[in-house]
Design an enzyme around this catalytic site. Structure first.
Site, short mmCIF file in Angstrom:
data_model
loop_
_atom_site.label_atom_id
_atom_site.label_comp_id
_atom_site.label_asym_id
_atom_site.label_seq_id
_atom_site.Cartn_x
_atom_site.Cartn_y
_atom_site.Cartn_z
N CYS A 1 -0.93 5.95 10.07
CA CYS A 1 0.27 5.23 10.49
C CYS A 1 -0.06 3.90 11.14
O CYS A 1 -0.90 3.82 12.03
CB CYS A 1 1.01 6.05 11.55
N SER B 1 11.64 6.90 8.30
CA SER B 1 11.30 6.53 9.67
C SER B 1 11.81 5.13 9.97
O SER B 1 11.65 4.21 9.17
CB SER B 1 9.78 6.58 9.83
N CYS C 1 6.48 -6.80 7.55
CA CYS C 1 7.61 -6.30 8.33
C CYS C 1 7.95 -7.35 9.39
O CYS C 1 7.06 -7.99 9.95
CB CYS C 1 7.26 -4.98 9.01
N CYS D 1 6.44 -4.94 16.07
CA CYS D 1 5.93 -3.96 17.05
C CYS D 1 4.47 -4.31 17.34
O CYS D 1 3.70 -4.58 16.42
CB CYS D 1 6.04 -2.54 16.48
N GLY E 1 6.72 -1.78 6.26
CA GLY E 1 8.10 -2.25 6.31
C GLY E 1 9.05 -1.35 7.07
O GLY E 1 8.75 -0.20 7.38
N GLU E 2 10.22 -1.91 7.37
CA GLU E 2 11.27 -1.17 8.06
C GLU E 2 12.34 -0.80 7.02
O GLU E 2 13.09 -1.67 6.55
CB GLU E 2 11.86 -2.06 9.18
N GLU F 1 0.82 -1.20 0.00
CA GLU F 1 0.00 0.00 0.00
C GLU F 1 0.86 1.26 0.00
O GLU F 1 1.97 1.27 0.55
CB GLU F 1 -0.93 0.00 1.22
N CYS G 1 1.23 -2.42 15.57
CA CYS G 1 1.28 -2.10 14.14
C CYS G 1 0.68 -3.22 13.28
O CYS G 1 1.05 -4.38 13.42
CB CYS G 1 2.74 -1.87 13.75
N LEU H 1 10.11 6.04 18.66
CA LEU H 1 10.57 5.80 20.03
C LEU H 1 9.44 5.20 20.87
O LEU H 1 9.57 4.10 21.40
CB LEU H 1 11.08 7.12 20.63
N HIS H 2 8.37 5.93 21.01
CA HIS H 2 7.13 5.48 21.66
C HIS H 2 7.23 5.22 23.17
O HIS H 2 6.20 5.12 23.85
CB HIS H 2 6.54 4.26 20.97
N CYS I 1 3.33 8.55 1.10
CA CYS I 1 3.91 7.66 2.10
C CYS I 1 4.11 6.31 1.43
O CYS I 1 3.16 5.72 0.93
CB CYS I 1 2.92 7.57 3.27
N1 SAH Z 1 9.10 0.72 10.15
C1 SAH Z 1 9.29 2.10 10.28
C2 SAH Z 1 8.44 2.92 9.31
C3 SAH Z 1 7.03 2.46 9.06
S1 SAH Z 1 5.92 2.65 10.39
C4 SAH Z 1 9.08 2.56 11.69
O1 SAH Z 1 8.59 1.77 12.49
O2 SAH Z 1 9.44 3.67 12.01
C5 SAH Z 1 5.60 4.39 10.40
C6 SAH Z 1 5.24 4.97 11.75
O3 SAH Z 1 3.96 4.50 12.19
C7 SAH Z 1 6.21 4.56 12.85
O4 SAH Z 1 6.52 5.67 13.65
C8 SAH Z 1 5.41 3.55 13.63
O5 SAH Z 1 5.87 3.39 14.93
C9 SAH Z 1 4.04 4.16 13.54
N2 SAH Z 1 2.95 3.26 13.89
C10 SAH Z 1 2.87 1.93 13.71
N3 SAH Z 1 1.68 1.46 14.15
C11 SAH Z 1 0.99 2.53 14.59
C12 SAH Z 1 -0.30 2.69 15.15
N4 SAH Z 1 -1.12 1.67 15.33
N5 SAH Z 1 -0.68 3.94 15.50
C13 SAH Z 1 0.14 5.00 15.30
N6 SAH Z 1 1.36 4.92 14.77
C14 SAH Z 1 1.80 3.68 14.42
FE1 SF4 Z 2 7.35 -1.79 13.74
FE2 SF4 Z 2 7.54 -0.07 11.71
FE3 SF4 Z 2 7.63 -2.69 11.27
FE4 SF4 Z 2 5.34 -1.60 12.01
S1 SF4 Z 2 6.42 -1.21 10.13
S2 SF4 Z 2 6.25 -3.51 12.82
S3 SF4 Z 2 6.06 0.01 13.39
S4 SF4 Z 2 9.10 -1.50 12.43
#
Ligand code: SAH
Ligand code: SF4
Length: 344
Positions: free
Chosen positions: A335, A193, A114, A118, A161-162, A93, A121, A217-218, A107
């Site tokens: 996100c 990111s 991924c 996390c 993805g990362e 997407e 996500c 960071l979160h 985006c």
């Molecule tokens: N993998 C990378 C980039 C893709 S995710 C990363 O993790 O940074 C893009 C952003 O969305 C990241 O900051 C991620 O932590 C955030 N994100 C993931 N799941 C989310 C959710 N359910 N609500 C808000 N932000 C979220």
């Molecule tokens: Fe974590 Fe980013 Fe991968 Fe989602 S896309 S699992 S936030 S690293």
């Protein structure tokens, strides 16, 4: 039959090699590059300044393909989410976000799924299928430009993805996006990111690119961060923050820290103070994101008031912070909500 080479994703040196193989003069590579990424044509016959002979050879040996549009959904705020099919049947997407001030952001995804897991996500729910190629990464931009008829001005690597787990291809894509002879999107209009892969952050610092690095960071302590993001066990906060400081020293760039606020989990005054202490003295900016709810994940979006209070606490402690303006929440395009699945 010999498989034809996909041209999108090739950089100037790939094209020079191709042109050499085709027994053509070297300057043709530059012309071809410009047709692909600057004039953005998707038919070799439209490349009118190439010789007939070269065009015939290219027709035979190469192809230019846009991504296959499977589905699009438009939000009430103008955001459009696209589901694209890749040549092997995988789906990804991309999210297009037009702004009132004229900016056109996209985006984009860097992997199918991924592997970072996390726990908030949607992308990570089913693990990693594969890395995207540089071509598939830049093709998201070219395809969305074709569909919308608009030129993209800003690119954020925040889709599926990362990005730093697919380092070489992502870097190649960034250079294509940034190339003055190509798509010509300024580095300062590119944001990447990451969940915090330290060795790759160190490598990226060496590149000294003027893009914006965002760190997800979160949570400001290891216990909570490891609970939310398994990668923290490998690259804990006390190593991540010094790596970010080195990044800023080398590049001169301010880092954005993303902090997704979850109701009752990481949203107290104490959490805000802990975050401020961690970032004290850094060239940093905090982006506060109310967590987006994902089916099957038990996190609750906080009240607007509690996000405001969190921000006020950071303000008091002189940590620059903004609350992210949400886009596309009504179509699951925000996100962390991208899954690359059709049946939603
Ligand atoms: N993998 C990378 C980039 C893709 S995710 C990363 O993790 O940074 C893009 C952003 O969305 C990241 O900051 C991620 O932590 C955030 N994100 C993931 N799941 C989310 C959710 N359910 N609500 C808000 N932000 C979220
Ligand atoms: Fe974590 Fe980013 Fe991968 Fe989602 S896309 S699992 S936030 S690293």
């Amino acid at each position: 039959m010999e498989e034809r080479m996909e041209l999108i994703g090739s950089d100037i040196s790939d094209l020079e090699n191709l042109i050499k193989e085709l027994d053509q003069p070297k300057f043709r590579a530059k012309q071809l590059f410009s047709w692909l990424y600057n004039k953005k044509v998707d038919k070799i016959k439209e490349m009118t300044n190439l010789s007939k002979e070269l065009r015939a050879k290219l027709e035979k040996k190469t192809r230019i393909e846009r991504l296959k549009l499977i589905k699009s959904q438009e939000s009430s705020d103008g955001t459009v989410k696209y589901l694209f099919g890749l040549s092997d049947g995988n789906k990804i997407e991309s999210v297009y976000m037009p702004y009132r001030d004229g900016r056109r952001s996209i985006c984009i995804s860097t992997q199918v799924g991924c592997g970072m897991g996390c726990n908030f996500c949607a992308t990570g729910l089913h693990g990693l299928s594969r890395n995207l190629t540089a071509g598939e990464i830049v093709n998201q931009i070219l395809t969305v430009e074709d569909i919308t008829g608009e030129e993209i001005s800003n690119v954020v690597f925040m889709g599926m993805g990362e990005p730093l787990a697919n380092y070489d291809r992502v870097l190649k894509a960034i250079r294509l996006i940034n190339s003055e002879q190509g798509m010509n999107i300024g580095m300062r209009r590119i944001t990447l990111s990451t969940c915090g892969l330290i060795p790759q952050i160190e490598s990226l610092a060496q590149e000294k690119l003027q893009l914006t690095l965002a760190i997800s960071l979160h949570a400001a302590n290891n216990k909570l961060r490891s609970q939310m993001m398994p990668i923290n066990a490998k690259y804990p906060v006390e190593e991540l923050i010094p790596a970010c400081k080195r990044y800023t020293e080398l590049t001169g760039r301010r880092i954005t820290f993303e902090y997704a606020i979850v109701d009752g989990l990481n949203d107290s005054y104490a959490h805000a103070r802990e975050l401020a202490k961690l970032l004290r003295g850094m060239l940093a900016h905090v982006n506060l994101i109310p967590i987006n709810e994902v089916e099957g994940i038990d996190y609750t979006r906080p009240q607007r008031r509690s996000i405001n209070l969190f921000k006020e606490e950071l303000d008091k402690l002189n940590i620059p912070a903004t609350i992210r303006v949400e886009r596309g929440g009504d179509i699951d395009a925000a996100c962390g909500q991208l899954q690359g699945k059709e049946d939603r």
